[in-house]
Design a protein around this motif. Structure first.
Motif, short mmCIF file in Angstrom:
data_model
loop_
_atom_site.label_atom_id
_atom_site.label_comp_id
_atom_site.label_asym_id
_atom_site.label_seq_id
_atom_site.Cartn_x
_atom_site.Cartn_y
_atom_site.Cartn_z
N LYS A 154 0.85 -1.18 0.00
CA LYS A 154 0.00 0.00 0.00
C LYS A 154 0.89 1.23 0.00
O LYS A 154 1.97 1.23 0.58
CB LYS A 154 -0.88 0.01 1.25
N PRO A 155 0.43 2.26 -0.63
CA PRO A 155 1.23 3.50 -0.61
C PRO A 155 1.31 4.03 0.82
O PRO A 155 0.41 3.81 1.64
CB PRO A 155 0.46 4.46 -1.52
N PRO A 156 2.39 4.73 1.18
CA PRO A 156 2.56 5.24 2.55
C PRO A 156 1.42 6.15 3.00
O PRO A 156 1.06 6.18 4.17
CB PRO A 156 3.87 6.02 2.50
N ARG A 157 0.84 6.86 2.08
CA ARG A 157 -0.26 7.76 2.44
C ARG A 157 -1.46 6.96 2.96
O ARG A 157 -2.13 7.37 3.90
CB ARG A 157 -0.64 8.54 1.20
N GLU A 158 -1.72 5.81 2.37
CA GLU A 158 -2.82 4.94 2.80
C GLU A 158 -2.54 4.37 4.19
O GLU A 158 -3.45 4.27 5.03
CB GLU A 158 -3.01 3.81 1.79
N ASN A 159 -1.29 4.01 4.47
CA ASN A 159 -0.93 3.51 5.80
C ASN A 159 -1.15 4.58 6.87
O ASN A 159 -1.62 4.29 7.98
CB ASN A 159 0.53 3.05 5.82
N VAL A 160 -0.82 5.82 6.56
CA VAL A 160 -1.03 6.92 7.51
C VAL A 160 -2.51 7.12 7.77
O VAL A 160 -2.93 7.30 8.92
CB VAL A 160 -0.36 8.22 6.98
N ARG A 161 -3.31 7.05 6.72
CA ARG A 161 -4.77 7.21 6.89
C ARG A 161 -5.33 6.10 7.77
O ARG A 161 -6.16 6.34 8.64
CB ARG A 161 -5.46 7.18 5.54
N GLN A 162 -4.91 4.88 7.52
CA GLN A 162 -5.40 3.77 8.33
C GLN A 162 -4.94 3.88 9.78
O GLN A 162 -5.71 3.59 10.70
CB GLN A 162 -4.93 2.44 7.73
N ALA A 163 -3.72 4.34 9.99
CA ALA A 163 -3.22 4.52 11.36
C ALA A 163 -4.00 5.60 12.08
O ALA A 163 -4.38 5.45 13.25
CB ALA A 163 -1.73 4.85 11.34
N LEU A 164 -4.28 6.72 11.41
CA LEU A 164 -5.08 7.79 12.01
C LEU A 164 -6.50 7.31 12.31
O LEU A 164 -7.06 7.63 13.35
CB LEU A 164 -5.10 9.01 11.10
N ALA A 165 -7.07 6.54 11.39
CA ALA A 165 -8.42 6.01 11.61
C ALA A 165 -8.43 5.06 12.81
O ALA A 165 -9.36 5.08 13.62
CB ALA A 165 -8.92 5.30 10.36
N LEU A 166 -7.40 4.24 12.94
CA LEU A 166 -7.31 3.32 14.07
C LEU A 166 -7.16 4.07 15.39
O LEU A 166 -7.82 3.74 16.38
CB LEU A 166 -6.14 2.35 13.87
N VAL A 167 -6.32 5.10 15.40
CA VAL A 167 -6.14 5.91 16.62
C VAL A 167 -7.45 6.59 17.00
O VAL A 167 -7.85 6.62 18.17
CB VAL A 167 -5.00 6.94 16.42
N LEU A 168 -8.15 7.13 16.01
CA LEU A 168 -9.44 7.78 16.28
C LEU A 168 -10.46 6.77 16.82
O LEU A 168 -11.17 7.06 17.78
CB LEU A 168 -9.96 8.43 15.00
N LEU A 169 -10.49 5.59 16.22
CA LEU A 169 -11.43 4.56 16.68
C LEU A 169 -11.11 4.12 18.11
O LEU A 169 -12.03 3.97 18.93
CB LEU A 169 -11.38 3.36 15.72
N VAL A 170 -9.86 3.94 18.42
CA VAL A 170 -9.46 3.56 19.78
C VAL A 170 -9.82 4.67 20.76
O VAL A 170 -10.33 4.42 21.86
CB VAL A 170 -7.96 3.20 19.84
N GLY A 171 -9.57 5.91 20.37
CA GLY A 171 -9.91 7.04 21.24
C GLY A 171 -11.39 7.13 21.52
O GLY A 171 -11.81 7.36 22.66
N LEU A 172 -12.20 6.95 20.49
CA LEU A 172 -13.65 6.99 20.68
C LEU A 172 -14.13 5.83 21.57
O LEU A 172 -15.03 6.00 22.39
CB LEU A 172 -14.36 6.95 19.34
N THR A 173 -13.52 4.66 21.41
CA THR A 173 -13.89 3.51 22.22
C THR A 173 -13.55 3.75 23.69
O THR A 173 -14.37 3.47 24.58
CB THR A 173 -13.17 2.24 21.72
N ALA B 33 -13.26 6.66 25.17
CA ALA B 33 -14.17 7.70 25.66
C ALA B 33 -15.55 7.11 25.96
O ALA B 33 -16.20 7.50 26.94
CB ALA B 33 -14.27 8.83 24.67
N ALA B 34 -16.00 6.17 25.11
CA ALA B 34 -17.32 5.57 25.31
C ALA B 34 -17.35 4.70 26.56
O ALA B 34 -18.40 4.54 27.19
CB ALA B 34 -17.71 4.75 24.09
N ILE B 35 -16.21 4.15 26.94
CA ILE B 35 -16.18 3.28 28.11
C ILE B 35 -15.81 4.05 29.39
O ILE B 35 -16.48 3.93 30.40
CB ILE B 35 -15.18 2.12 27.89
N ALA B 36 -14.76 4.85 29.32
CA ALA B 36 -14.24 5.47 30.54
C ALA B 36 -14.46 6.97 30.61
O ALA B 36 -14.01 7.61 31.55
CB ALA B 36 -12.73 5.19 30.64
N GLY B 37 -15.15 7.55 29.67
CA GLY B 37 -15.37 8.99 29.67
C GLY B 37 -16.38 9.42 30.72
O GLY B 37 -16.99 8.60 31.41
N PRO B 38 -16.59 10.72 30.85
CA PRO B 38 -17.52 11.23 31.87
C PRO B 38 -18.96 10.79 31.65
O PRO B 38 -19.75 10.76 32.59
CB PRO B 38 -17.38 12.75 31.77
#
Length: 99
Positions: free
Chosen positions: A3-22, A24-29
């Motif tokens: 995969k082109p490096p740009r696609e890997n960066v997009r997938q990594a950012l999407a994964l970080v965002l998904l983990v962050g949202l998860t 927040a949904a579990i341990a957030g206020p």
């Protein structure tokens, strides 16, 4: 195929965002872990509101009994005697306070 490096960066950012949202949904206020605490706080506040409502209703009743247009003679007599201290030695005053 690589995969082109740009696609890997997009997938990594999407994964970080998904983990962050998860997280927040579990341990957030407003997450799942806070749900039980919020439910307990709600029950305590509802009990406090019920107590205040009862107290307010008792005060409304007392105000209605002291209405200048038609005051309750027993309550007026009780208040005057207790405020002025004009009880006879053989009298007993019985009050019906909920305290």
């Amino acid at each position: 195929m690589r995969k082109p490096p740009r696609e890997n960066v997009r997938q990594a950012l999407a994964l970080v965002l998904l983990v962050g949202l998860t997280v927040a949904a579990i341990a957030g206020p407003t997450g799942l872990l806070a749900w039980a605490e919020n439910a307990e706080a709600l029950e305590q506040r509802q009990a406090h509101i019920a107590m205040l409502t009862k107290e307010r209703d008792a005060l409304r009743n007392r105000v209605a009994l002291l209405d200048p247009e038609g005051a309750d003679p027993d309550l007026v007599s009780e208040l005057v005697r207790s405020d002025l201290g004009v009880l006879h030695p053989d009298e007993i005053v019985i009050t019906l306070d909920d305290e």
